[in-house]
Motif scaffolding. Structure first.
Motif, PDB file in Angstrom:
ATOM      1  N   TRP A  33      63.784  16.214  63.351  1.00 11.74           N
ATOM      2  CA  TRP A  33      62.832  15.567  64.264  1.00 11.74           C
ATOM      3  C   TRP A  33      61.458  15.390  63.627  1.00 11.74           C
ATOM      4  N   GLY A  34      61.003  16.388  62.884  1.00 13.32           N
ATOM      5  CA  GLY A  34      59.639  16.414  62.381  1.00 13.32           C
ATOM      6  C   GLY A  34      59.176  15.199  61.593  1.00 13.32           C
ATOM      7  N   PRO A  35      59.986  14.650  60.672  1.00 13.73           N
ATOM      8  CA  PRO A  35      59.494  13.545  59.828  1.00 13.73           C
ATOM      9  C   PRO A  35      59.299  12.213  60.550  1.00 13.73           C
ATOM     10  N   ASN A  36      59.710  12.099  61.824  1.00  9.68           N
ATOM     11  CA  ASN A  36      59.604  10.831  62.556  1.00  9.68           C
ATOM     12  C   ASN A  36      60.387   9.728  61.845  1.00  9.68           C
ATOM     13  N   SER A  37      61.620  10.048  61.460  1.00 11.38           N
ATOM     14  CA  SER A  37      62.483   9.115  60.745  1.00 11.38           C
ATOM     15  C   SER A  37      63.820   9.027  61.469  1.00 11.38           C
ATOM     16  N   ALA A  38      64.329   7.797  61.634  1.00 15.21           N
ATOM     17  CA  ALA A  38      65.571   7.601  62.377  1.00 15.21           C
ATOM     18  C   ALA A  38      66.751   8.291  61.700  1.00 15.21           C
ATOM     19  N   LEU A  39      66.853   8.144  60.366  1.00  9.75           N
ATOM     20  CA  LEU A  39      67.985   8.745  59.661  1.00  9.75           C
ATOM     21  C   LEU A  39      67.899  10.270  59.648  1.00  9.75           C
ATOM     22  N   SER A  40      66.679  10.788  59.518  1.00 15.22           N
ATOM     23  CA  SER A  40      66.495  12.237  59.559  1.00 15.22           C
ATOM     24  C   SER A  40      66.871  12.793  60.929  1.00 15.22           C
ATOM     25  N   LEU A  41      66.459  12.098  61.984  1.00 12.51           N
ATOM     26  CA  LEU A  41      66.789  12.543  63.336  1.00 12.51           C
ATOM     27  C   LEU A  41      68.290  12.452  63.591  1.00 12.51           C
ATOM     28  N   LEU A  99      61.447  21.149  41.776  1.00 10.71           N
ATOM     29  CA  LEU A  99      61.058  21.030  43.176  1.00 10.71           C
ATOM     30  C   LEU A  99      59.769  21.791  43.480  1.00 10.71           C
ATOM     31  N   LEU A 100      59.542  22.883  42.765  1.00 12.25           N
ATOM     32  CA  LEU A 100      58.316  23.653  42.989  1.00 12.25           C
ATOM     33  C   LEU A 100      57.061  22.855  42.647  1.00 12.25           C
ATOM     34  N   VAL A 101      57.139  22.004  41.643  1.00  9.88           N
ATOM     35  CA  VAL A 101      55.951  21.256  41.197  1.00  9.88           C
ATOM     36  C   VAL A 101      55.976  19.809  41.664  1.00  9.88           C
ATOM     37  N   ALA A 102      57.052  19.394  42.348  1.00 12.89           N
ATOM     38  CA  ALA A 102      57.154  17.999  42.783  1.00 12.89           C
ATOM     39  C   ALA A 102      56.181  17.723  43.925  1.00 12.89           C
ATOM     40  N   GLN A 103      55.741  16.478  44.013  1.00 12.17           N
ATOM     41  CA  GLN A 103      54.830  16.079  45.071  1.00 12.17           C
ATOM     42  C   GLN A 103      55.566  15.998  46.401  1.00 12.17           C
ATOM     43  N   ARG A 104      54.934  16.489  47.450  1.00 17.68           N
ATOM     44  CA  ARG A 104      55.544  16.442  48.766  1.00 17.68           C
ATOM     45  C   ARG A 104      55.382  15.053  49.363  1.00 17.68           C
ATOM     46  N   ARG A 105      56.479  14.535  49.931  1.00 18.47           N
ATOM     47  CA  ARG A 105      56.457  13.211  50.526  1.00 18.47           C
ATOM     48  C   ARG A 105      56.241  13.334  52.026  1.00 18.47           C
ATOM     49  N   THR A 106      55.437  12.420  52.571  1.00 18.44           N
ATOM     50  CA  THR A 106      55.193  12.409  54.007  1.00 18.44           C
ATOM     51  C   THR A 106      55.550  11.040  54.581  1.00 18.44           C
ATOM     52  N   THR A 107      55.828  11.000  55.865  1.00 14.80           N
ATOM     53  CA  THR A 107      56.153   9.762  56.554  1.00 14.80           C
ATOM     54  C   THR A 107      55.099   9.482  57.620  1.00 14.80           C
ATOM     55  N   LEU A 108      55.086   8.266  58.122  1.00 13.08           N
ATOM     56  CA  LEU A 108      54.096   7.846  59.107  1.00 13.08           C
ATOM     57  C   LEU A 108      54.290   8.608  60.418  1.00 13.08           C
ATOM     58  N   ALA A 109      53.208   9.180  60.925  1.00 15.90           N
ATOM     59  CA  ALA A 109      53.201   9.902  62.207  1.00 15.90           C
ATOM     60  C   ALA A 109      54.158  11.087  62.210  1.00 15.90           C
ATOM     61  N   ALA A 110      54.345  11.702  61.057  1.00 14.90           N
ATOM     62  CA  ALA A 110      55.235  12.867  60.982  1.00 14.90           C
ATOM     63  C   ALA A 110      54.586  14.080  61.635  1.00 14.90           C
ATOM     64  N   ASP A 111      55.403  14.957  62.183  1.00 14.28           N
ATOM     65  CA  ASP A 111      54.934  16.216  62.764  1.00 14.28           C
ATOM     66  C   ASP A 111      55.214  17.322  61.745  1.00 14.28           C
ATOM     67  N   GLY A 112      54.234  17.545  60.869  1.00 14.27           N
ATOM     68  CA  GLY A 112      54.426  18.521  59.799  1.00 14.27           C
ATOM     69  C   GLY A 112      54.652  19.926  60.305  1.00 14.27           C
ATOM     70  N   LEU A 113      54.040  20.288  61.457  1.00 15.42           N
ATOM     71  CA  LEU A 113      54.189  21.638  61.996  1.00 15.42           C
ATOM     72  C   LEU A 113      55.635  21.902  62.413  1.00 15.42           C
ATOM     73  N   LEU A 114      56.248  20.939  63.098  1.00 16.27           N
ATOM     74  CA  LEU A 114      57.639  21.116  63.511  1.00 16.27           C
ATOM     75  C   LEU A 114      58.567  21.176  62.306  1.00 16.27           C
ATOM     76  N   ARG A 115      58.289  20.343  61.308  1.00 22.71           N
ATOM     77  CA  ARG A 115      59.131  20.342  60.108  1.00 22.71           C
ATOM     78  C   ARG A 115      59.069  21.689  59.410  1.00 22.71           C
ATOM     79  N   TRP A 116      57.863  22.205  59.236  1.00 19.91           N
ATOM     80  CA  TRP A 116      57.721  23.502  58.578  1.00 19.91           C
ATOM     81  C   TRP A 116      58.322  24.624  59.419  1.00 19.91           C
TER      82      TRP A 116
END
Length: 311
Positions: free
Chosen positions: A119-127, A52-69
Motif C-alpha cells: 500500500w505504501g508506495p501508492n502504486s497499482a502493481l505494488s498494491l 543494496l546497502l549503497v543503492a539509492q532509494r527510489r520513491t513514487t509520487l504521493a507515497a506513504d513512506g511511514l506505512l512502507r517502513w
C-alpha cells in the motif's frame, strides 16, 4: 536454557537467512549451467547485499513512506518474535504457555506487514501484490491452523516444549503425515516462497516489493527469508521431535532438523512453478482443509483412546 539463549536467537536467524540465500543462489547457478559451487553463491550473496546497502532509494509520487517502513520493519519483527517460541534444545527463549497461538498471531502480523508494503508506495502493481498476499493467506490459513492445532492436540498442550516432550517415542510427522504436509505447504505460502511467490511475481513487476530499492529492498527480502527460517524452525518442535535424537545434544538436533527443512523448501522453489491464485485457493479449500480436519479428528480419537492425554 541459559541466560544467553535470547541473545543467541537473532544470530541463529541471521545465519539461517544466509544459508537460504547461499543455497538458493547455488541451485540457481546450477540450473543456469554454472555448476553449484557454494563459493560463487556466497560471494554473489555478499555482493548483492553490499549493492543494496549503497543503492539509492527510489520513491513514487504521493507515497506513504511511514506505512512502507512500518511494513518492512513489522515483517522482520514478526519473524523474530515467531521464532522466539522455538525450543533451542529443550526450552524456548520465550516458553509461553500459548506458544502455538503466539506463532499463529505473528503470522497474522506478517500479513499486515506485506499489505502495508504494497500500500505504501501508492502504486497499482505494488498494491496488487499486497492484496495477493492477503488472498493467499485466506486460502492457506485454515489448513495451517488445523495442522498446528493437531500437533497441540496430540500433546495436550499449546506450549512448544510440551509438544516436544510428547514426541519422545514417535515424531508427530510419523502419525500426523497429512498435518505435517499441510504445514510445510502453508509455511512456504506464509513466506510467499517458491510456488507461492505470486505476491512478488514478475507478472506484476515485483508486486509488493516492486517499488522497493536500496536498504528498503534488502530489509524486505531479509524479512521474507527470516519468515521462512522461522516457519521451518517451528516445524521441528511441532512435528519433528524437537531436540530428540541419538548421539548429538538437543540444540544440535534442532539446528540439523531446521536446516533440513530449509533445504527442502529451497529445493522446492526450483522444482515447482508458481501457482495461480485461483488454483491454489481451490486446492486449499477442497483438498487441504478436509484433509487436515480428518487428520485432527483421527488424532482426537487416538487421544481419547489413550484416556485424554497426549502421551
Amino acid at each position: 536454557m541459559t541466560s544467553a539463549t535470547p541473545f543467541l536467537l537473532p544470530v541463529l536467524l541471521v545465519a539461517g537467512v544466509w544459508f537460504v540465500a547461499v543455497l538458493d543462489g547455488a541451485l540457481a547457478d546450477r540450473a543456469a549451467g554454472y555448476g553449484s559451487g557454494a563459493r560463487r553463491a556466497l560471494s554473489r550473496t555478499g555482493r548483492e547485499a553490499a549493492r543494496l546497502l549503497v543503492a539509492q532509494r527510489r520513491t513514487t509520487l504521493a507515497a506513504d513512506g511511514l506505512l512502507r517502513w512500518a511494513g518492512v520493519l513489522a515483517l522482520i519483527v514478526a519473524a523474530v518474535l515467531a521464532a522466539g517460541v522455538v525450543p533451542l534444545g529443550w526450552e524456548a527463549p520465550a516458553d509461553l504457555s500459548v506458544g502455538v497461538v503466539w506463532f499463529n498471531a505473528m503470522e497474522v502480523v506478517a500479513w499486515a506487514a506485506v499489505w502495508l508494503v504494497g500500500w505504501g508506495p501508492n502504486s497499482a502493481l505494488s498494491l496488487t501484490g499486497g492484496y495477493r498476499f492477503v488472498a493467499q493467506g485466506l486460502s492457506y490459513e485454515l489448513p495451517h491452523m488445523f495442522a498446528i492445532i493437531t500437533a497441540a492436540l496430540g500433546a495436550g498442550s499449546l506450549r512448544m516444549s510440551d509438544i516436544v516432550d510428547a514426541q519422545a517415542d514417535v515424531w508427530f510427522a510419523v502419525w500426523m503425515p497429512a498435518a505435517f504436509a499441510a504445514y510445510l505447504l502453508s509455511a512456504t505460502a506464509m513466506a510467499f516462497w517458491g510456488p507461492f511467490d505470486a505476491p512478488v511475481g514478475r507478472d506484476v513487476a515485483g508486486g509488493a516489493a516492486g517499488e522497493l530499492s536500496g536498504v528498503d529492498r534488502l530489509l524486505f527480502e531479509g524479512g521474507r527469508r527470516l519468515l521462512l527460517v522461522a516457519a521451518a524452525a517451528v516445524a521441528v518442535p511441532l512435528f519433528l521431535g524437537g531436540g530428540h535424537g541419538p548421539w548429538l545434544p538437543a540444540w544440535a538436533w534442532v539446528l540439523v532438523k531446521t536446516l533440513a527443512v530449509l533445504a527442502l523448501l529451497v529445493w522446492v522453489r526450483h522444482r515447482l512453478p508458481v501457482l495461480r491464485m485461483d488454483r491454489w485457493s481451490e486446492v486449499s479449500w477442497i483438498v487441504l482443509l478436509p484433509l487436515t480436519m480428518l487428520q485432527a479428528l483421527a488424532v482426537a480419537l487416538v487421544v481419547l483412546a489413550r484416556g485424554g492425554g497426549g502421551q
